[in-house]
Write a protein that holds these residues in place. Structure first.
Motif, PDB file in Angstrom:
ATOM      1  N   VAL A 281     -10.957   1.963   4.167  1.00  9.70           N
ATOM      2  CA  VAL A 281     -10.162   2.873   3.258  1.00  9.70           C
ATOM      3  C   VAL A 281      -8.639   2.146   3.521  1.00  9.70           C
ATOM      4  O   VAL A 281      -8.081   2.586   4.677  1.00  9.70           O
ATOM      5  N   VAL A 282      -8.082   1.418   2.846  1.00  5.85           N
ATOM      6  CA  VAL A 282      -6.919   0.806   3.039  1.00  5.85           C
ATOM      7  C   VAL A 282      -5.536   1.426   2.571  1.00  5.85           C
ATOM      8  O   VAL A 282      -4.232   1.431   2.953  1.00  5.85           O
ATOM      9  N   MET A 283      -5.922   2.646   1.540  1.00  2.00           N
ATOM     10  CA  MET A 283      -4.697   3.397   0.941  1.00  2.00           C
ATOM     11  C   MET A 283      -5.426   4.498   0.455  1.00  2.00           C
ATOM     12  O   MET A 283      -6.620   4.550  -0.142  1.00  2.00           O
TER      13      MET A 283
ATOM     14  N   LEU B  67      -8.130   6.190  -3.895  1.00  2.00           N
ATOM     15  CA  LEU B  67      -8.299   5.288  -2.858  1.00  2.00           C
ATOM     16  C   LEU B  67      -8.299   3.783  -2.912  1.00  2.00           C
ATOM     17  O   LEU B  67      -8.761   3.493  -4.224  1.00  2.00           O
ATOM     18  N   VAL B  68      -8.079   3.080  -2.011  1.00  2.00           N
ATOM     19  CA  VAL B  68      -8.311   1.492  -2.254  1.00  2.00           C
ATOM     20  C   VAL B  68      -8.948   1.347  -1.153  1.00  2.00           C
ATOM     21  O   VAL B  68      -8.811   1.516   0.140  1.00  2.00           O
TER      22      VAL B  68
ATOM     23  N   TRP C 244       0.856  -1.255  -0.050  1.00  4.29           N
ATOM     24  CA  TRP C 244       0.063  -0.078   0.064  1.00  4.29           C
ATOM     25  C   TRP C 244       0.889   1.383  -0.102  1.00  4.29           C
ATOM     26  O   TRP C 244       0.345   2.293  -0.670  1.00  4.29           O
ATOM     27  N   GLU C 245       2.135   1.171   0.666  1.00  3.00           N
ATOM     28  CA  GLU C 245       2.911   2.368   0.554  1.00  3.00           C
ATOM     29  C   GLU C 245       3.453   2.733  -0.676  1.00  3.00           C
ATOM     30  O   GLU C 245       3.293   3.962  -1.187  1.00  3.00           O
TER      31      GLU C 245
ATOM     32  N   HIS D  49     -11.255  -5.880  -3.005  1.00  6.51           N
ATOM     33  CA  HIS D  49     -10.727  -4.626  -3.027  1.00  6.51           C
ATOM     34  C   HIS D  49     -10.905  -3.976  -4.350  1.00  6.51           C
ATOM     35  O   HIS D  49     -11.039  -4.399  -5.419  1.00  6.51           O
ATOM     36  N   ASP D  50     -11.437  -2.424  -4.131  1.00  9.52           N
ATOM     37  CA  ASP D  50     -11.560  -1.736  -5.405  1.00  9.52           C
ATOM     38  C   ASP D  50     -10.622  -0.604  -5.250  1.00  9.52           C
ATOM     39  O   ASP D  50     -10.409   0.114  -4.326  1.00  9.52           O
ATOM     40  N   VAL D  51     -10.250   0.067  -6.469  1.00  8.75           N
ATOM     41  CA  VAL D  51      -9.534   1.182  -6.583  1.00  8.75           C
ATOM     42  C   VAL D  51     -10.712   2.228  -6.889  1.00  8.75           C
ATOM     43  O   VAL D  51     -11.265   1.988  -7.842  1.00  8.75           O
TER      44      VAL D  51
END
Length: 541
Positions: free
Chosen positions: A123-125, A114-115, A93-94, A167-169
């Motif tokens: 929201v993971v990213m 966002l992810v 994610w970084e 997961h979606d972007v």
């Protein structure tokens, strides 16, 4: 009796009138298709004007929809490319955030990437917008416009990450990216808007900052639910009554709306309705006018035919009367000559002398009447002048009594004030005698007969009234026509009343028929007072 010149003039008028009426009828018939063609041309023109406004609005809506679709397609392409990155596949994610920041920078209008974990909405990213959870954004559907939340107002784009299930972007796009498209469609003052599939404003030509992300009017939302494209009638938030063209995107479910001032469509519609109804009304009026004129023409033709028939009958009367009068006059000449010889014989007995004198007087009156009939037949205008009506009734009363027979009681009442009338004496005598004989026949030789005079203003009226059955209503319209008679075929010629009317008309008067009080018929001869100068046009029934 009509003269040859009068007959020729009447025939000429009939021919000219027939040609004129025919031209008018033809003109009326040609006027109907001309009105319809003109109305059709106006209808086409107004329809084109209305269609031009409607089609112009639809074209603008399609242009706005296509521009939005193109922009969304570009943004979706960039988002799909990022969704296949190695960092996302490895859940680094970084590294993904660093790559996402670059994507935000190179794509105009992007606010953040966002992810989001699909099952929990976590929201993971996040890259490009302030950090922090945002349930309103993370739970939004693809192509939704969100007004409130981190990095909003924004348009939400979502793309599943194939290598990372659940997961979606998500890309957050500035709605202002689509605002120029709405403004381009509103360059002539129209109100335009882009709305998402839920009926929320993405872009709007009026009051954009306050309206973006908020629900549109009920008219707009109803059109969104219908989908496709078309027109609807509505009212904007600013109170503008309008017709709006809309087109829906198959890609995003968004719809583009272009509002047109209602007058631009209602005005052609009104005039279109007016032209159609007015043209139909005028065509019907023209058709009705032709029909009415045709009926009038038919009636005029019938009247002309009736006048020609009367002319022909009058010609026949002239020939008949001329022959009868000529032969009768020859017979009376012989009778008068012999009676004068008898009366002058000094040896004749007094009784024979008296009777011969009476017969001679009657024969001389017959000679005058035959001369009058001959003048009538030859269209001779017998001299008219002052006639002493009282003296005439005194002279003719005995002849009337002898003519009607002993079964008819004859009463003569003369108004001393009605003493001078303008007429021909011989013709007036014949008219009274004709009316008396007709009355006798109507009463079958039994009844009462009254002859009376009266003064009515500047008219002298001579009435002959009987106690018979009266005149049938259906016969009154033709009573004075030559050859018309209600008597059996072998008992009447139909000329007596025609002569009565001819006498009165030539004197400047008229004749009418009435119902007698108590039953019977009453014929009234109306003549001008001698020296009054009045004409038949002033006579009233």
């Amino acid at each position: 009796m009509p003269t040859d010149a009068g007959e020729r003039q009447l025939k000429r008028r009939i021919r000219i009138g027939s040609r004129g009426r025919l031209l008018i009828i033809i003109g009326g018939i040609l006027l109907m298709p001309a009105i319809l063609l003109l109305s059709w041309a106006l209808v086409l023109g107004l329809s084109r004007a209305q269609s031009s406004v409607e089609n112009g609005a639809l074209v603008r809506a399609e242009t706005m929809r296509n521009a939005a679709d193109n922009q969304l397609a570009v943004d979706l392409g960039a988002l799909r490319t990022f969704a296949t990155s190695t960092a996302l596949a490895q859940r680094n994610w970084e590294a993904a955030a660093t790559r996402a920041s670059t994507v935000v920078e190179v794509n105009p209008g992007w606010k953040a990437v966002l992810v989001v974990r699909r099952s929990t909405g976590e929201v993971v990213m996040r890259a490009g917008a302030a950090d922090g959870p945002d349930p309103a954004v993370s739970g939004a559907a693809p192509f939704d416009v969100v007004r409130d939340g981190t990095g909003c107002p924004c348009v939400v784009l979502r793309q599943p990450i194939a290598a990372t299930p659940d997961h979606d972007v998500v890309a957050l796009i500035d709605p202002g990216t689509f605002q120029p498209m709405a403004m381009a469609a509103a360059d002539d003052g129209r109100v335009t808007a882009l709305v998402d599939a839920e009926g929320r404003f993405v872009a709007r030509s009026l009051d954009y900052p306050a309206r973006v992300g908020r629900p549109a009017t009920q008219y707009v939302r109803s059109a969104v639910q219908r989908g496709g494209k078309g027109f609807y009638r509505g009212r904007t938030y600013e109170g503008l009554e309008n017709y709006t063209a809309y087109v829906t995107s198959d890609l995003s479910g968004w719809s583009a709306h272009v509002a047109v001032n209602r007058k631009l469509i209602d005005s052609p519609r009104f005039w279109l309705f007016f032209v159609i109804v007015g043209g139909a009304w005028l065509a019907l009026m023209a058709a009705g006018g032709v029909l009415v004129y045709g009926l009038i023409d038919l009636n005029a033709r019938r009247q002309a035919d009736a006048r020609m028939l009367r002319l022909q009958k009058s010609e026949a009367i002239g020939q008949f009367a001329s022959g009868v009068a000529h032969d009768f006059n020859n017979l009376l000449t012989v009778v008068i000559g012999n009676l004068e010889q008898i009366r002058s014989d000094a040896q004749a007995a007094p009784d024979i002398t008296r009777r011969a004198g009476m017969a001679l007087e009657a024969a001389q009156r017959g000679a005058r009447l035959s001369n009058q009939l001959l003048g009538f037949a030859r269209d001779g205008h017998a001299d008219a002048g002052p006639v002493d009506v009282i003296e005439l009734l005194n002279d003719v009363s005995e002849l009337v009594r002898q003519s009607v027979g002993g079964g008819v009681a004859v009463t003569v009442r003369a108004d001393p004030h009605a003493n001078l009338a303008h007429a021909n004496r011989d013709q007036l005598e014949l008219a009274i005698l004709n009316l008396a004989l007709n009355a006798r026949d109507a009463m079958a030789g039994q009844g009462s007969l009254t002859v009376e005079t009266s003064l009515q203003g500047r008219w002298v009226e001579i009435a002959v009234e009987d106690s018979g059955p009266g005149v049938p209503a259906e016969a009154r319209g033709r009573l004075f026509d030559p050859f018309f008679t209600t008597k059996p075929e072998d008992q009447g010629t139909g000329l007596g009343l025609a002569q009565v009317q001819d006498m009165a008309t030539r004197a400047g008067g008229d004749v009418r028929v009435e119902d007698a009080v108590g039953g019977g018929a009453r014929f009234v001869i109306v003549l001008p007072v001698a020296g009054s100068g009045q004409t038949a046009s002033a006579v009233t029934d």
